[in-house]
Design a protein around this motif. Structure first.
Motif, PDB file in Angstrom:
ATOM      1  N   ILE A   1      -0.209   0.500 -20.714  1.00 27.37           N
ATOM      2  CA  ILE A   1      -0.020   1.811 -20.097  1.00 27.37           C
ATOM      3  C   ILE A   1      -1.323   2.267 -19.442  1.00 27.37           C
ATOM      4  O   ILE A   1      -1.342   2.768 -18.315  1.00 27.37           O
ATOM      5  N   ARG A   2      -2.425   2.066 -20.128  1.00 31.36           N
ATOM      6  CA  ARG A   2      -3.706   2.506 -19.586  1.00 31.36           C
ATOM      7  C   ARG A   2      -4.113   1.682 -18.363  1.00 31.36           C
ATOM      8  O   ARG A   2      -4.735   2.204 -17.424  1.00 31.36           O
ATOM      9  N   GLU A   3      -3.750   0.402 -18.361  1.00 33.49           N
ATOM     10  CA  GLU A   3      -3.995  -0.414 -17.167  1.00 33.49           C
ATOM     11  C   GLU A   3      -3.232   0.151 -15.969  1.00 33.49           C
ATOM     12  O   GLU A   3      -3.776   0.255 -14.860  1.00 33.49           O
ATOM     13  N   MET A   4      -1.988   0.523 -16.199  1.00 31.47           N
ATOM     14  CA  MET A   4      -1.173   1.074 -15.111  1.00 31.47           C
ATOM     15  C   MET A   4      -1.700   2.424 -14.650  1.00 31.47           C
ATOM     16  O   MET A   4      -1.684   2.745 -13.450  1.00 31.47           O
ATOM     17  N   MET A   5      -2.175   3.225 -15.594  1.00 33.02           N
ATOM     18  CA  MET A   5      -2.740   4.524 -15.230  1.00 33.02           C
ATOM     19  C   MET A   5      -3.964   4.367 -14.335  1.00 33.02           C
ATOM     20  O   MET A   5      -4.190   5.178 -13.428  1.00 33.02           O
ATOM     21  N   GLU A   6      -4.753   3.338 -14.577  1.00 36.17           N
ATOM     22  CA  GLU A   6      -5.919   3.073 -13.739  1.00 36.17           C
ATOM     23  C   GLU A   6      -5.500   2.721 -12.312  1.00 36.17           C
ATOM     24  O   GLU A   6      -6.178   3.069 -11.343  1.00 36.17           O
ATOM     25  N   ILE A   7      -4.365   2.031 -12.180  1.00 37.19           N
ATOM     26  CA  ILE A   7      -3.870   1.654 -10.852  1.00 37.19           C
ATOM     27  C   ILE A   7      -3.384   2.879 -10.085  1.00 37.19           C
ATOM     28  O   ILE A   7      -3.746   3.093  -8.924  1.00 37.19           O
ATOM     29  N   VAL A   8      -2.568   3.715 -10.723  1.00 39.97           N
ATOM     30  CA  VAL A   8      -1.947   4.822  -9.991  1.00 39.97           C
ATOM     31  C   VAL A   8      -2.927   5.943  -9.689  1.00 39.97           C
ATOM     32  O   VAL A   8      -2.684   6.744  -8.777  1.00 39.97           O
ATOM     33  N   LYS A   9      -4.023   6.021 -10.432  1.00 35.71           N
ATOM     34  CA  LYS A   9      -4.953   7.135 -10.174  1.00 35.71           C
ATOM     35  C   LYS A   9      -5.613   7.034  -8.802  1.00 35.71           C
ATOM     36  O   LYS A   9      -6.116   8.030  -8.277  1.00 35.71           O
ATOM     37  N   ASP A  10      -5.600   5.835  -8.219  1.00 33.05           N
ATOM     38  CA  ASP A  10      -6.209   5.648  -6.905  1.00 33.05           C
ATOM     39  C   ASP A  10      -5.208   5.743  -5.755  1.00 33.05           C
ATOM     40  O   ASP A  10      -5.563   5.587  -4.588  1.00 33.05           O
ATOM     41  N   ILE A  11      -3.929   6.002  -6.079  1.00 34.83           N
ATOM     42  CA  ILE A  11      -2.913   6.137  -5.032  1.00 34.83           C
ATOM     43  C   ILE A  11      -2.912   7.574  -4.515  1.00 34.83           C
ATOM     44  O   ILE A  11      -2.767   8.509  -5.296  1.00 34.83           O
ATOM     45  N   PRO A  12      -3.077   7.767  -3.211  1.00 35.54           N
ATOM     46  CA  PRO A  12      -3.068   9.131  -2.660  1.00 35.54           C
ATOM     47  C   PRO A  12      -1.709   9.813  -2.869  1.00 35.54           C
ATOM     48  O   PRO A  12      -0.671   9.267  -2.470  1.00 35.54           O
ATOM     49  N   LEU A  13      -1.704  10.966  -3.506  1.00 38.10           N
ATOM     50  CA  LEU A  13      -0.464  11.710  -3.724  1.00 38.10           C
ATOM     51  C   LEU A  13      -0.158  12.601  -2.516  1.00 38.10           C
ATOM     52  O   LEU A  13      -1.041  12.897  -1.713  1.00 38.10           O
ATOM     53  N   PRO A  14       1.100  13.036  -2.399  1.00 37.10           N
ATOM     54  CA  PRO A  14       1.449  13.924  -1.286  1.00 37.10           C
ATOM     55  C   PRO A  14       0.619  15.205  -1.309  1.00 37.10           C
ATOM     56  O   PRO A  14       0.260  15.688  -2.347  1.00 37.10           O
TER      57      PRO A  14
ATOM     58  N   LYS B   1       0.837  -1.196   0.000  1.00 34.11           N
ATOM     59  CA  LYS B   1       0.000   0.000   0.000  1.00 34.11           C
ATOM     60  C   LYS B   1       0.872   1.248   0.000  1.00 34.11           C
ATOM     61  O   LYS B   1       1.690   1.445   0.899  1.00 34.11           O
ATOM     62  N   LEU B   2       0.692   2.094  -0.990  1.00 29.44           N
ATOM     63  CA  LEU B   2       1.447   3.339  -1.104  1.00 29.44           C
ATOM     64  C   LEU B   2       0.601   4.524  -0.683  1.00 29.44           C
ATOM     65  O   LEU B   2      -0.571   4.628  -1.069  1.00 29.44           O
ATOM     66  N   VAL B   3       1.204   5.426   0.087  1.00 32.46           N
ATOM     67  CA  VAL B   3       0.517   6.634   0.526  1.00 32.46           C
ATOM     68  C   VAL B   3       1.488   7.808   0.408  1.00 32.46           C
ATOM     69  O   VAL B   3       2.596   7.771   0.958  1.00 32.46           O
ATOM     70  N   GLY B   4       1.082   8.841  -0.324  1.00 30.16           N
ATOM     71  CA  GLY B   4       1.927  10.016  -0.480  1.00 30.16           C
ATOM     72  C   GLY B   4       2.084  10.789   0.817  1.00 30.16           C
ATOM     73  O   GLY B   4       1.132  10.909   1.603  1.00 30.16           O
ATOM     74  N   LYS B   5       3.281  11.324   1.044  1.00 30.84           N
ATOM     75  CA  LYS B   5       3.585  12.101   2.248  1.00 30.84           C
ATOM     76  C   LYS B   5       4.233  13.423   1.835  1.00 30.84           C
ATOM     77  O   LYS B   5       4.895  13.501   0.795  1.00 30.84           O
ATOM     78  N   PRO B   6       4.065  14.462   2.631  1.00 37.34           N
ATOM     79  CA  PRO B   6       4.618  15.770   2.241  1.00 37.34           C
ATOM     80  C   PRO B   6       6.136  15.813   2.244  1.00 37.34           C
ATOM     81  O   PRO B   6       6.740  16.581   1.499  1.00 37.34           O
ATOM     82  N   ASP B   7       6.775  15.005   3.073  1.00 30.33           N
ATOM     83  CA  ASP B   7       8.238  15.000   3.124  1.00 30.33           C
ATOM     84  C   ASP B   7       8.710  13.711   3.792  1.00 30.33           C
ATOM     85  O   ASP B   7       7.906  12.885   4.240  1.00 30.33           O
ATOM     86  N   GLY B   8      10.026  13.573   3.857  1.00 25.21           N
ATOM     87  CA  GLY B   8      10.604  12.338   4.380  1.00 25.21           C
ATOM     88  C   GLY B   8      10.422  12.117   5.856  1.00 25.21           C
ATOM     89  O   GLY B   8      10.662  11.001   6.349  1.00 25.21           O
ATOM     90  N   SER B   9       9.990  13.144   6.578  1.00 25.48           N
ATOM     91  CA  SER B   9       9.853  12.997   8.036  1.00 25.48           C
ATOM     92  C   SER B   9       8.411  12.745   8.482  1.00 25.48           C
ATOM     93  O   SER B   9       8.140  12.633   9.675  1.00 25.48           O
ATOM     94  N   ALA B  10       7.487  12.658   7.529  1.00 26.23           N
ATOM     95  CA  ALA B  10       6.072  12.474   7.874  1.00 26.23           C
ATOM     96  C   ALA B  10       5.848  11.088   8.490  1.00 26.23           C
ATOM     97  O   ALA B  10       6.534  10.126   8.143  1.00 26.23           O
ATOM     98  N   PRO B  11       4.895  10.968   9.400  1.00 31.01           N
ATOM     99  CA  PRO B  11       4.615   9.658  10.022  1.00 31.01           C
ATOM    100  C   PRO B  11       4.047   8.670   9.007  1.00 31.01           C
ATOM    101  O   PRO B  11       3.323   9.052   8.081  1.00 31.01           O
ATOM    102  N   ILE B  12       4.364   7.394   9.188  1.00 30.60           N
ATOM    103  CA  ILE B  12       3.955   6.347   8.254  1.00 30.60           C
ATOM    104  C   ILE B  12       3.366   5.190   9.047  1.00 30.60           C
ATOM    105  O   ILE B  12       3.932   4.760  10.057  1.00 30.60           O
ATOM    106  N   GLY B  13       2.249   4.659   8.557  1.00 34.59           N
ATOM    107  CA  GLY B  13       1.662   3.501   9.204  1.00 34.59           C
ATOM    108  C   GLY B  13       2.484   2.249   8.949  1.00 34.59           C
ATOM    109  O   GLY B  13       3.196   2.147   7.944  1.00 34.59           O
ATOM    110  N   ASN B  14       2.400   1.286   9.847  1.00 32.28           N
ATOM    111  CA  ASN B  14       3.186   0.058   9.711  1.00 32.28           C
ATOM    112  C   ASN B  14       2.798  -0.780   8.495  1.00 32.28           C
ATOM    113  O   ASN B  14       3.586  -1.596   8.021  1.00 32.28           O
ATOM    114  N   ASP B  15       1.569  -0.573   8.012  1.00 30.95           N
ATOM    115  CA  ASP B  15       1.088  -1.383   6.901  1.00 30.95           C
ATOM    116  C   ASP B  15       1.182  -0.655   5.562  1.00 30.95           C
ATOM    117  O   ASP B  15       0.634  -1.103   4.563  1.00 30.95           O
TER     118      ASP B  15
END
Length: 318
Positions: free
Chosen positions: A305-318, A180-194
């Motif tokens: 490419i379009r399959e991959m675009m469908e995947i990344v569109k649901d990943i929360p960006l920073p 599971k990928l979650v965007g963060k504002p910077d390298g020091s932001a808190p991250i969940g264990n999962d």
């Protein structure tokens, strides 16, 4: 779309007719007809790019624009031009308005721009001598991470939101491997264990420095940078975690509305120009070895490419 030269104003010189004092009329001076200085209409083939350094782009692109234009003289093309946009949004508008005919980029941003502008993907560009490339996910040896599962609860440095090798390919690889990928504002932001946190460094060299300096324990780059561009003393401090699937290095877009015969002539000109050794300098300036058609066909190439675009569109960006 194409620009035409300004037409000069026509100047009519009228002369007064002298009147004779005799009964016999004096022959009049003929009225001079306006002389047209209008130049033939010009039609340009226009290459587009996105950059904050227009001078550098024009220096590298103008020679190939001139070459392609010269091959298209039978189609009414009189010259080549280069237009440099400051943003993806501006390039979309230039393609939609017909002010740019051809645009080249890596597969992710090119497909986004294609969808937004109506431009069609027409061929591959072998940039830097390679037809395809992939992403490398890596970590510092000092982090103790030895596989992608070890990235859980950690931060990874990526390039930019619309980067093919610096975001889409590694994001899809990690997601398809159940992470599971979650965007963060910077390298020091808190991250969940999962989850795996990620932040954008906006440059491959920045990503390397983030990892070496400990801002993030891991990063991503393309295989060219990892294998050939990064200094050996730097890569000696890194461990490769995974390599993603490959995708075309770059693709070319043609704006909607180009005449079919002209479009086919453009494609043929590009895919054959490497056959003439005299064109090598032009290709080198454009950082290109050659152009070719997709071996598997355009639909198959862009489908994934379009399959991959469908995947990344649901990943929360920073």
């Amino acid at each position: 779309m194409r620009k035409s030269a300004s037409c000069c104003l026509l100047i009519a010189l009228l002369f007064l007719l002298p009147t004779a004092c005799t009964n016999n009329p004096t022959p009049s001076t003929p009225t001079l007809q306006p002389t047209s200085t209008e130049s033939p209409q010009e039609h340009f083939i226009v290459f587009g790019d996105i950059s904050d350094d227009p001078a550098e782009v024009i220096e590298g692109t103008q020679p190939i624009a001139d070459y392609v234009a010269a091959q298209l003289a039978d189609y009414g093309i009189t010259g080549g031009q280069v237009k440099v946009a400051a943003s993806t949004e501006e390039m979309i508008e230039l393609l939609k308005s017909g002010e740019v005919d051809l645009y080249f980029d890596s597969t992710y941003p090119a497909t986004l721009i294609s969808d937004a502008s109506g431009a069609q993907i027409i061929l591959r560009r072998w940039r830097f001598g390679v037809e395809t490339y992939n992403s490398v996910i890596f970590a510092s040896k000092s982090s103790g991470i030895t596989n992608v599962e070890g990235l859980k609860g950690k931060m990874i440095a990526m390039d930019a939101p619309y980067s093919t090798s610096g975001f889409m390919l590694p994001a899809v690889y990690l997601t398809e491997n159940g992470l599971k990928l979650v965007g963060k504002p910077d390298g020091s932001a808190p991250i969940g264990n999962d989850e795996i946190g990620f932040a954008f460094a906006y440059d491959d060299e920045n990503i390397l420095q983030w990892v070496l300096s400990g801002i993030t324990p891991a990063g991503v780059t393309d295989d060219y940078h990892f294998d050939k561009s990064f200094p050996p003393e730097a890569t000696a401090q890194l461990v490769e975690l995974a390599r993603t699937e490959s995708t075309p290095r770059q693709v070319g877009l043609a704006r909607a509305g180009l005449e079919p015969e002209l479009l086919q002539a453009i494609i043929q000109t590009l895919i054959t120009m490497h056959e003439d050794p005299n064109n090598q300098t032009i290709l080198d300036k454009f950082q290109t070895t050659r152009f070719d058609k997709f071996p598997e066909g355009i639909e198959a190439a862009t489908g994934r490419i379009r399959e991959m675009m469908e995947i990344v569109k649901d990943i929360p960006l920073p």
